[in-house]
Design an enzyme around this catalytic site. Structure first.
Site, PDB file in Angstrom:
ATOM      1  N   ASP A   1     -10.169 -45.687   3.110  1.00 22.07           N
ATOM      2  CA  ASP A   1     -10.147 -44.412   2.408  1.00 22.07           C
ATOM      3  C   ASP A   1     -11.548 -43.858   2.188  1.00 22.07           C
ATOM      4  OD1 ASP A   1      -8.766 -42.370   0.705  1.00 22.07           O
ATOM      5  OD2 ASP A   1      -9.989 -43.301  -0.863  1.00 22.07           O
TER       6      ASP A   1
ATOM      7  N   HIS B   1     -16.900 -41.779   3.588  1.00 24.85           N
ATOM      8  CA  HIS B   1     -18.116 -40.989   3.360  1.00 24.85           C
ATOM      9  C   HIS B   1     -18.671 -41.208   1.957  1.00 24.85           C
ATOM     10  CE1 HIS B   1     -14.437 -38.658   2.627  1.00 24.85           C
ATOM     11  NE2 HIS B   1     -15.062 -38.174   1.568  1.00 24.85           N
TER      12      HIS B   1
ATOM     13  N   GLU C   1     -11.146 -42.951   7.224  1.00 28.07           N
ATOM     14  CA  GLU C   1     -11.090 -41.529   6.901  1.00 28.07           C
ATOM     15  C   GLU C   1     -12.507 -41.111   6.554  1.00 28.07           C
ATOM     16  OE1 GLU C   1      -9.170 -38.555   3.518  1.00 28.07           O
ATOM     17  OE2 GLU C   1      -9.776 -40.603   3.034  1.00 28.07           O
TER      18      GLU C   1
ATOM     19  N   ASN D   1      -1.969 -32.818  -2.319  1.00 29.59           N
ATOM     20  CA  ASN D   1      -3.078 -32.115  -2.965  1.00 29.59           C
ATOM     21  C   ASN D   1      -2.870 -30.613  -3.008  1.00 29.59           C
ATOM     22  OD1 ASN D   1      -4.708 -34.251  -3.812  1.00 29.59           O
ATOM     23  ND2 ASN D   1      -5.464 -34.565  -1.738  1.00 29.59           N
TER      24      ASN D   1
END
Length: 573
Positions: free
Chosen positions: A258, A261, A293, A389
């Site tokens: 997950d 970054h 991701e 979301n």
């Protein structure tokens, strides 16, 4: 209690051929840590930043670590005696059911269903989910991606607020239930991928903050709380051991990583490479699949690092979503300028953002990805993120109707990228997938208010309260059978059968090149060349698709009253 005689490790570990367990906690700024074990107490020996002990015990015995007069669960607890503040329970991995002849699957054969254990069935348990694996496999799925399984506060949640990442969330079942689920899924030919959250901890029950605050980098924050200090080898080891647990002890086939970054400093991929090397050295006798991701759209480490198979490709989703809905708010803005052009780019290069400047975008992101083969991208029309979301958790089919959704459903299933479907999508479910939590008091109020304030760019809608149980219940995709569910299941099964018969053998033979051309405003021709032949797709939003190449044999054709269509063919080498 006995003198500790092993290299320090996180948590409690059963020693071979004895009744002894080793206990370890890295807490460099703690003068003293006391082990509480089945009513006994012992000050742990301090070695560098580690506090260690050895003691005889049986599986299931309760234990915890005391610091400054307060007893906490083990940060590396594999099994809790209740919620995130309860004591931990000893678990011997040798008691978990082990694989029987499973040798894994080639990644290029992957057709993935992402599912959330708590809403996948009415029971919301791993045992109930396991009973559905036969039908999922029969439709043509070859992989299950489980949203995070680690323990978080309360009973209900997506799992990304995990605070005990080694412990199976008790609302889903026991560690033994998870091991049984993995075995059952693999018996039906399904590889199991676990969503691992290594970038932050949740806001309630984060025991590291009390026991080992040095775990965090005080100079940085993530969007979800304090940043983890991956420069420390002890911190890296915590997560490397967690990966080992999922892959070796439970026998899962891979990890979805997950929001990588937010691991380390911006642009840093060092931990990802370390993780890939660590996993490679486990030598499990079967393929292991790591799927990050990464919002940065970095490409090189995907092909450089061992077992790093593919990235979640949100760019593909955004292009499809804006093309069908016309939405242009928030992160959809750059993709709403020319969504069909972005879809053409995604079909040619994988990612759309590759370092170029784009209208509607604050700054460029990404790097070239055209050199990566199609199997390096996990494409989807819907995911938990992109549905959940939204303010009300709307699925794509609820926003646009079934017509064009069927066309992009076929495109996702038959294009050479790795397709992933969100639970319920295979049968056209209109049930929302909403954001839900199970917090109390001030935290519950803060989450509810924060959820409402998240959507200034979205349409003015009533945002469901995440802490209301109805928000969770309404997110079950299979509670109400849609009128066209059987038709959708038949379509999905047919498309996946075609994929396994025609597309997967080409992927396994080896990718060579692609030729993707925009024929008009909203029509394209795409041809991928492989060692053993070619796959050609004509996709249009402007009417019936045109003809395939003369050497191409048609395997699928669909049009819709909306003016969309797809034609798919294959040719031999």
């Amino acid at each position: 209690m006995k003198e500790y005689a092993e290299t320090p490790v996180w948590g409690a570990r059963k020693q071979r051929d004895t009744d002894d367990w080793s206990f370890g906690l890295w807490a460099p700024d703690a003068d003293e840590i006391t082990l509480h074990l089945d009513g006994r107490q012992q000050v742990m020996a301090k070695s560098g930043g580690w506090h260690v002990a050895t003691a005889a015990a049986e599986q299931g015995i309760l234990y915890g670590f005391e610091r400054d007069g307060q007893v906490f669960p083990d940060p590396a607890s594999h099994w809790q005696d209740g919620g995130v503040h309860a004591l931990s329970k000893l678990l011997d991995p040798a008691t978990l059911s082990q694989p029987a002849g499973w040798r894994g699957r080639d990644w290029r054969s992957a057709v993935i269903m992402e599912l959330h254990v708590g809403t996948f069935t009415r029971d919301g348990t791993l045992k109930a989910a396991a009973r559905r694996m036969a039908e999922i496999a029969a439709m043509g799925f070859t992989g299950i991606e489980l949203m995070p399984l680690g323990q978080f506060a309360g009973n209900r949640g997506w799992g990304y607020d995990v605070v005990l990442p080694y412990a199976v969330h008790p609302a889903y079942g026991t560690p033994h239930d998870l091991a049984d689920f993995v075995r059952i899924a693999q018996t039906h030919g399904l590889m199991v991928i676990v969503d691992a959250v290594y970038n932050h901890f949740g806001p309630e029950g984060c025991v590291q903050k009390q026991l080992c605050p040095a775990f965090f980098d005080e100079t940085r924050e993530t969007p979800w709380g304090g940043a983890i200090d991956f420069d420390r080898p002890e911190v890296r080891q915590f997560f490397l051991d967690n990966a080992t647990m999922w892959l070796r002890d439970y026998g899962v086939d891979g990890l979805r990583l997950d929001a990588v970054h937010q691991i380390g400093l911006p642009g840093d991929t060092a931990f990802l490479r370390t993780l890939a090397d660590h996993v490679d050295k486990l030598d499990l006798g079967r393929p292991v699949h790591l799927v990050p991701e990464d919002e940065r759209n970095l490409a090189d480490y995907v092909i450089d690092a061992p077992n790093m198979r593919a990235q979640w490709n949100d760019d593909y989703h955004h292009a499809v979503h804006t093309l069908l809905t016309g939405e242009s708010f928030s992160y959809y803005a750059p993709f709403a300028v020319d969504p069909f052009g972005d879809l053409v780019t995604a079909m040619r290069d994988g990612q759309v953002d590759q370092g170029q400047e784009r209208p509607g975008q604050h700054e460029p992101r990404g790097e070239p990805s055209n050199h990566l083969p199609p199997e390096c991208f996990v494409n989807s029309n819907q995911t938990h993120d992109q549905i959940g979301n939204r303010a009300r958790g709307d699925r794509l089919i609820s926003l646009t109707g079934p017509g064009q959704v069927r066309i992009v459903h076929a495109l996702l299933a038959l294009a050479p990228f790795i397709p992933m479907f969100f639970m319920g999508e295979e049968e056209g479910s209109r049930a929302p997938f909403q954001f839900f939590t199970d917090f109390d008091g001030d935290l519950a109020r803060a989450v509810s208010e924060g959820r409402k304030s998240e959507f200034p760019d979205f349409a003015n809608e009533d945002v469901p309260d995440p802490n209301e149980k109805s928000t969770f219940v309404n997110s079950r995709p299979y509670d109400a059978l849609e009128d066209d569910a059987a038709e959708w299941r038949e379509l999905t099964t047919h498309l996946l059968n075609l994929r396994h018969e025609h597309v997967v053998p080409l992927l396994i033979s080896g990718w060579k090149s692609e030729q993707v051309e925009r024929l008009s405003g909203r029509s394209m021709s795409a041809r991928w060349i492989f060692e053993d032949g070619a796959l050609e797709i004509i996709f249009t939003m402007e009417g019936p698709p045109g003809s395939l190449g003369r050497d191409t044999r048609e395997i699928y054709y669909m049009t819709d009253d909306s003016g969309a269509g797809i034609r798919v063919g294959v040719s031999e080498g």
